[in-house]
Design a protein around this motif. Structure first.
Motif, PDB file in Angstrom:
ATOM      1  N   THR A 198     -38.940  15.674 -17.171  1.00  0.00           N
ATOM      2  CA  THR A 198     -40.150  15.173 -17.830  1.00  0.00           C
ATOM      3  C   THR A 198     -41.096  16.315 -18.204  1.00  0.00           C
ATOM      4  O   THR A 198     -41.125  17.364 -17.546  1.00  0.00           O
TER       5      THR A 198
ATOM      6  N   GLN B 102     -42.005   4.639 -24.710  1.00  0.00           N
ATOM      7  CA  GLN B 102     -43.049   3.851 -24.092  1.00  0.00           C
ATOM      8  C   GLN B 102     -42.564   3.171 -22.819  1.00  0.00           C
ATOM      9  O   GLN B 102     -41.377   2.923 -22.629  1.00  0.00           O
ATOM     10  N   PHE B 103     -43.539   2.866 -21.942  1.00  0.00           N
ATOM     11  CA  PHE B 103     -43.242   2.130 -20.721  1.00  0.00           C
ATOM     12  C   PHE B 103     -43.419   0.634 -20.947  1.00  0.00           C
ATOM     13  O   PHE B 103     -44.290   0.207 -21.714  1.00  0.00           O
TER      14      PHE B 103
ATOM     15  N   GLY C 238     -46.652   5.940 -22.048  1.00  0.00           N
ATOM     16  CA  GLY C 238     -45.270   6.379 -22.070  1.00  0.00           C
ATOM     17  C   GLY C 238     -45.135   7.822 -21.645  1.00  0.00           C
ATOM     18  O   GLY C 238     -46.042   8.386 -21.020  1.00  0.00           O
TER      19      GLY C 238
ATOM     20  N   PHE D 122     -38.322   2.021 -19.502  1.00  0.00           N
ATOM     21  CA  PHE D 122     -38.640   3.025 -20.519  1.00  0.00           C
ATOM     22  C   PHE D 122     -37.842   2.719 -21.774  1.00  0.00           C
ATOM     23  O   PHE D 122     -36.620   2.551 -21.721  1.00  0.00           O
TER      24      PHE D 122
END
Length: 212
Positions: A128, A186-187, A135, A168
């Motif tokens: 990450t 995006q989450f 997100g 996700f």
């Protein structure tokens, strides 16, 4: 002092229009594992009554908490405290200030972890780069399905030892010249409560990073 009192009165007058009876409110103390939800049952000039869904563990009188609620004007955020706690019935002081949160205003922070996405018993390693409540962006050697929805566990360490389970969904895949992909997406949360926990995490980490 006179002008300050006038400004305070006007701000609290606005709050009386924004917080109304039967409104759902999310209440998050400093230790957000004690986050709670409730319903506004009465609104007065200087405070309002909030009936919590659960016992107020970790919530103390005269100790500031964060509050989030949906209004006709958007998602409302403010800091305030319980003037009185009687079981699950809390009297919350009307805050001096408030603001509205929009998706584009979510705080984005540097977020460096080696994590995994999972889908249909397959795991995909990712590194990450940054995160917000909306997100995240990451590096991966795997070509992901942009139409898929992957499971992920987000460590929210540094404030409290919390791991958030959510989905996700990739939105953009950019192939790197040296190999691999940069992925943004995006989450999708299990609840609005979970989203607000990530909002608070990012806001607090942003303050910590700036103060280093």
């Amino acid at each position: 002092m006179y002008n300050h009192n006038i400004s305070l009165f006007l701000e609290r007058s606005k709050m009386r229009e924004l917080v109304v009876e039967n409104q759902k409110v999310l209440m998050i103390p400093q230790n957000f594992k004690f986050a709670n939800k409730g319903t506004v049952t009465a609104v007065r000039a200087g405070d309002f009554t909030l009936e919590l869904d659960y016992e107020p563990d970790g919530i103390l009188e005269n100790t500031y908490c964060e509050f989030y609620t949906q209004t006709a004007h958007g998602k409302l955020y403010f800091d305030s405290y319980a003037k009185n706690i009687d079981g699950k019935t809390l009297v919350i002081a009307s805050p001096a200030k408030h603001k509205f949160l929009q998706r584009r205003q979510y705080t984005r922070i540097k977020y460096i972890y080696n994590l995994e996405l999972s889908l249909d018993n397959n795991n995909y390693k990712i590194s990450t780069l940054d995160i917000s409540a909306g997100g995240m962006k990451f590096l991966t050697n795997d070509k992901l399905d942009i139409d898929a929805s992957y499971d992920i566990k987000l460590p929210l360490f540094g404030v409290n030892e919390t791991v958030m389970n959510c989905k996700f969904q990739p939105i953009r895949l950019e192939k790197k010249s040296e190999g691999g992909y940069i992925v943004s997406g995006q989450f999708v949360y299990n609840s609005n409560h979970d989203r607000m926990i990530v909002v608070q995490y990012c806001a607090k980490r942003n303050v910590e990073i700036k103060n280093k």
